[in-house]
Design an enzyme around this catalytic site. Structure first.
Site: not given
Ligand code: BV8
Ligand code: ZN
Length: 250
Positions: A102, A118, A126, A129
């Site tokens: 990552v 990954h 978020c 949303c």
């Protein structure tokens, strides 16, 4: 340590190459691995930090850990192993780089066709949303950041245990593994699934599978070769050993 003639021959004739990387390729950049001596899982318990339940239970603790890793990754640089793969991409017609990391170091080294199984620690969104949060100022992080739009909790865009992998990246990885002539498994203990199933797909499709790792891994029992050494030393030698294609020649 020298590179076998059969690998050089196969790689120089290969039309299609697929590479899977894990934490080991970033070790020489100073990014701790997970299961190594100073590995992250030696100090931290994955189920306490790398799962959605853990995040909901204690978002501040999880963010403290990701902020620590983001800072660490921010302050390091790609190493010759990353650059060698970026170079190899230029030398092979159909090249696919699949990573479990990552840390974004492959892209920082100039690799283009990179599929992150990954996720990427430099992205956040978020959980309510779905809004992606561009630049998250983490240095003065007191508590888990909140969404400016809806106040929802922000999470790092990484895949936690028990979560599904990004479908498009996984599909690209499966198809690349199924069509490649040579498959390199670099710096991974290959124990986390379904990422660890990718090299076996390449084996099933007759690819020449090579493990690059200072230690033998589960995959070594099935692979055609295991090159015992560090990615930052082996991969530049491998690219160096390849005959240069005449300019403009495909
Ligand atoms: C899922 C992101 C559907 C977060 C990570 C089948 C069998 C058993 C278990 C499972 C299964 N299927 C699913 C599971 C569960 C689980 C799993 O695999 N558990 C393992 C532990 C057994 N998988 C999942 O949960 C996956 N999701 O399956 O969803 C589902 C849903 C519900 C129920 C069932 C199924 C999601 C997994 C993704 C988790 N996220 N990372 C973050 O980073 O914070 S995993 C994380 O750990 C990394 O991304 C990486 O994948 C893994 C670490 O492995 P490596 O990268 O290989 O690192 P490691 O330290 O282990 O090894 C380093 C190697 O490098 C060593 O071999 C060392 O010798 C070598 N090395 C050292 N220095 C060098 C070097 N090599 C070269 N050069 C050097 N210099
Ligand atoms: Zn929101």
């Amino acid at each position: 340590m020298n590179i076998s003639e059969s690998l050089v021959a196969r790689l120089s004739q290969a039309r299609s190459v697929c590479v899977l990387t894990g934490a080991g390729i970033s070790a020489e950049s100073g990014v701790p691995t997970f299961r190594g001596e100073d590995g992250l899982w030696k100090k931290f318990r994955p189920e306490e930090l790398a799962s959605f339940d853990a995040f909901i239970r204690n978002p501040d603790l999880v963010w403290e850990w990701y902020a620590y890793r983001r800072k660490l990754i921010h302050d390091v640089k790609p190493n010759p192993g990353h650059y060698a793969l970026a170079e190899l991409e230029q030398r092979v017609q159909d090249f696919t780089l699949v990573t479990q990391n990552v840390d974004n170091l492959h892209r920082r080294a100039g690799s283009k066709r990179v599929f992150e199984l990954h996720g990427n620690i430099e992205r956040s969104y978020c959980i309510e949303c779905g809004t992606f949060v561009p630049e998250l100022r983490l240095d003065e992080l007191k508590a888990a950041p909140r969404c400016e739009k809806c106040g929802g909790l922000i999470r790092p865009d990484v895949v936690w245990f028990g979560e599904l992998l990004p479908a498009e990246a996984f599909a690209e990885a499966e198809s690349a593994a199924s069509r490649c002539d040579v498959f390199l498994s670099v710096g991974t203990s290959a124990v986390v699934y379904p990422a660890a199933s990718i090299p076996y797909l390449a084996l099933e499709h007759g690819a020449y599978v090579v493990v690059v790792n200072p230690e033998r891994t589960d995959l070594s029992f099935h692979a055609q070769e295991t090159i015992l050494g560090k990615a930052g030393e082996i991969l530049p030698m491998l690219v160096q050993a390849l005959p240069r294609k005449p300019e403009g020649g495909s």
